[in-house]
Design a protein around this motif. Structure first.
Motif, mmCIF file in Angstrom:
data_model
loop_
_atom_site.group_PDB
_atom_site.id
_atom_site.type_symbol
_atom_site.label_atom_id
_atom_site.label_comp_id
_atom_site.label_asym_id
_atom_site.label_seq_id
_atom_site.Cartn_x
_atom_site.Cartn_y
_atom_site.Cartn_z
ATOM 1 N N ARG C 199 7.356 -3.253 6.710
ATOM 2 C CA ARG C 199 7.946 -2.379 6.012
ATOM 3 C C ARG C 199 8.331 -1.206 6.956
ATOM 4 O O ARG C 199 9.525 -0.558 6.995
ATOM 5 N N PRO C 211 12.123 1.265 -3.331
ATOM 6 C CA PRO C 211 11.342 0.391 -3.515
ATOM 7 C C PRO C 211 11.520 -0.243 -4.942
ATOM 8 O O PRO C 211 11.381 -1.321 -4.940
ATOM 9 N N LEU C 216 10.424 -4.572 -2.729
ATOM 10 C CA LEU C 216 9.308 -4.697 -1.477
ATOM 11 C C LEU C 216 8.791 -5.957 -1.455
ATOM 12 O O LEU C 216 8.738 -6.664 -2.151
ATOM 13 N N GLY C 239 3.445 -2.042 1.816
ATOM 14 C CA GLY C 239 4.075 -1.831 0.726
ATOM 15 C C GLY C 239 3.008 -1.696 -0.118
ATOM 16 O O GLY C 239 2.033 -0.429 0.069
#
Lengths: 312, 312, 312, 312
Positions: C199, C211, C216, C239
């Motif tokens: 990420r 998100p 995600l 995440g």
């Protein structure tokens, strides 16, 4: 030919021409609030007849949105769930509220220390008088006893026959005078002038938008001498009075904020909600009213969140 | 013979006798604010003649003290030191203000959801309607358009010929009526009643004290039926209206808060600053005035910090 | 055939199958932290040889962004400008920091009271034990002496030969086991398992994204029994461990949060920054390390902002 | 004969004699943290054998007290009462935590920009580099990857055979060396030195007291050259390392803060809780341990609240 409305030099000349520095003494921190004399305040109260109050504020914005990236905080200190214990004694709830009120969604007052030109605020006090621990000059405390005077709404969206002005629309002197004529009201010395652009109507219809990127309707800088000549005490708007984006020269990104606050010593009321006020004015067929603004007494504050109340 | 002023049963009877539940409908959340009719509001405005404003609020208390263990927050977001960079564009300062306003030093409004009796707030809504995310009933939003009406100050310290009442002093019906007679004013339906105990004077003279431990002057519970009979809309005090400590029975630790807010549906104004108002009233020889209170529009709020403004 | 990965009933069966309720006693509030025994902690420390520390946290996000609508507060209480007065005595600066740390940009620990299934938290304590004044059960205080144990990073982006996984990518058991094999490490009982999805790399390359709306990468719910079988003590991710959006049935919108926190009693570490850790692991050719997490000692807290430190 | 321990001139000489400015480069902002080399860090980890963790922090002080007039904020964003609605989807709680951490009750790290002498911080950066928007030099971000090294506790209360030192007690070089001898430990280069005064024990026994008015035990300024000679990397205390009140000359009200932070570039750990650590050290008969401190990654921060964790 310049591609900005005014050049840096022209804006500088406007700025200098509307300066009220020293007019109420070299130590004065109240600026154009001095124009609200007791006589004018009493006259404003004498206009009240219907006994109706209208708030000019938006709800405190606790939810982040595209126009409001820094929401206010509202959290419970103690909720009802902690008040249902047998034998508790006094059962009471409490909460905390906090806000960085300058911004694009909180209705607030700008104190005179909020803006600088040439590293100086109104009346020549240096920018560095606004310390990390609070403003030593020009704070909101000059309005600690409240602002009460004659409010006048000029509803420019209505005058133009529109529900709202499009973002970026510049309001001219002609617009202001047409609204005066159309509404049958004249802005005079000591008045608290409110400018309606229909921002609330547009937001209710199509949701919030990004004020810096997508714009706000507001006053063309040509209105600055007009505002000075009329002698307003306070300027408010459902936007931020300045038009965004404007065709402004580099040194004057927000000429209303810069000239009206710093040169004229006029407090601004930003992000008001004026649609309810406009409706009431139309119903009452009266575009002036007693307006009271009650800033929190924040020592060293650069302004205050506020809920201005119009009384008809 | 009971060693409390009233027994639990007697307080219960008083509580039941002053209940306004259902009086303005079963869904009503505004309570006695309904008593401020447009006519009364207009009449209050008509009394204005001098054009003078007086704040009834204390400075937001940012410094902890013995009376104020939970100070307000006031911090700069950007001070003047960050506004002296060449070529900055708009040079502006900003700050954050936040406060858990219920307490003993912040001037504030108590919403009707602030207090419960028998796990119920005014008009019978359950305590559990005040969620951890905010009040669903009885919030300060019922006063979102501001409170404006006739304010009446009864200056009990002055009436008794004292600079201030000692902490713990209980103000009786006789005191209230003597003040009415002495001041030449009569509390009537819809009035916003302010009770002066001289707390500010005492604090200025000898410093702050601990309200819970050392006491505050306030209203004897015998005044509750009198307040109900007179039909006040709002009750304010430089203390918290209740006398601390009082000779109260176990279930009724703050009978004014419990009966006036919950049974009568009357908003309270706590921790006002009333010495300036008292001085102005004496100078003007007039103990009534237009009073405006402008709570922040806090959805779900249990009240609001406020700066009530009296207009003479 | 269901269009979700699992039906509500299947998820319920998984949830029940991984329950650790009662395993460490019916009053236990520490959950799988019990699996970090002194022996395992000492063994983790014994692995340290290079003497290098790596932070697994992101900078406290003070700027609002699309992934971070509720930024942290960082404001000066006193800056350097107030420290240049002659004869000041001690010249010192101070600041305030505050954050509603649950969210999508602050590195934080989720306490066991953060999530409920069937109105119950881990070990069967009722949701209503999390009062408006703080959690009475399952608070972060069970980790008040810090979490220190063997950390294992499974870098799934690297395993798949990608700089980052695309948002919405579901990590399967096969991915986890391939990473174990590829990295030469095996997740065992008491381990603090960190899942790298890249990420940070993606955000550095192309900026933050939303998100909830845009997704995600995270763990497929099929991994839940695997996590239980391996006996992890804590689960962390760059995440939020759950894949967003997932093909989840209506009752199980975040199955990792719901099963791992509530059923297994495993604390989560959300929004970590793992790219620096991954680089160090690759350089050291070692995917396990001593990991320490030091939550603030917040009584009644639903978690804490944290800066987990890996020690090689 | 001077009635202060040292004259202004003598303190100035001490200050100059312990200066590390330029030692790690003229742009260095990490100061004595440079002394924690990878080798020393690895050696500290190698000492771990019992697998026990001990927190050196106090609970975040959310209640105001005489030692703690600025309490931390801890409020729910959403409690369990809002998680019991049928069909809610994910049921989760959240809270907000905030603190002005410098003060006398919050365990925290002092960054090198926290203190100035002659309007300069460590390494000569000007005080005005700490802006109203955050520190541009000397912020806590130099420790963003955590501090991990060998911690040594010198328990002076124990060495003197007392449960606690009385407030105002000055700890001398003789005390430090006696504790070294008595405990069988020697403070060496790169060590994180913790000084135990028994403050927690005293507070548990007789309640909190006012540190500024009633005093704190701490280091006599004669220890400053000793601390420099030994080459400590970080200094922590259950008080604030300085003795209050001390017989200090006018320019040096807190000589440890002034010399150790500004001249030596040593981070301080204030208001630790060390009684649990002392008990563990005694039980383990070992006064050194792996200590990890994980400041929040606050850009521009003057320090951070922290929960230092000792690992045995």
């Amino acid at each position: 030919m310049s591609d900005t409305w005014f050049s840096n030099d022209e804006m500088r000349a406007i700025y200098e021409s509307v300066k009220n520095w020293g007019r109420w003494g070299h130590d004065d921190e109240a600026g154009a609030l001095n124009l609200i004399t007791p006589e004018r305040r009493a006259a404003a109260a004498a206009e009240v007849s219907a006994g109706i109050t209208v708030s000019c504020a938006r709800e405190l914005p606790v939810t982040p949105s595209i126009e409001n990236p820094h929401p206010a905080m509202h959290m419970m200190v103690r909720g009802g769930d902690d008040c249902v214990t047998p034998g508790l004694g006094l059962a009471s709830t409490a909460d905390f509220v906090g806000v960085a009120f300058h911004g694009m969604a909180t209705s607030h007052v700008d104190a005179l220390c909020h803006i600088f030109v040439d590293e100086q605020m109104y009346n020549g006090f240096p920018a560095t008088d606004v310390k990390s621990t609070g403003a030593q000059r020009g704070s909101i405390m000059c309005a600690k006893d409240g602002i009460a005077g004659r409010g006048v709404l000029l509803d420019i969206a209505r005058q133009r026959g529109q529900g709202h002005l499009e973002p970026g629309t510049a309001i001219t002197v002609a617009d202001l005078e047409a609204a005066e004529a159309g509404q049958g009201v004249t802005v005079g010395e000591g008045d608290i002038l409110l400018i309606g652009t229909g921002r609330d109507t547009r937001r209710d219809e199509s949701g919030p938008w990004h004020p810096w990127r997508d714009g706000l309707a507001g006053l063309h800088p040509e209105t600055i001498p007009w505002l000075h000549e009329r002698g307003i005490s306070v300027l408010g708007c459902d936007g931020v009075s300045d038009v965004l984006p404007g065709n402004h020269p580099s040194d004057w990104p927000m000429p209303i904020h810069q000239c009206v606050i710093v040169a004229m010593g006029v407090h601004l009321l930003d992000n008001l909600r004026l649609d309810r006020l406009a409706t009431t004015c139309a119903e009452q067929n009266r575009w002036s009213f007693l307006l009271t603004v009650a800033p929190l007494r924040i020592e060293g504050g650069t302004g205050s969140p506020a809920n201005p109340i119009a009384l008809f």
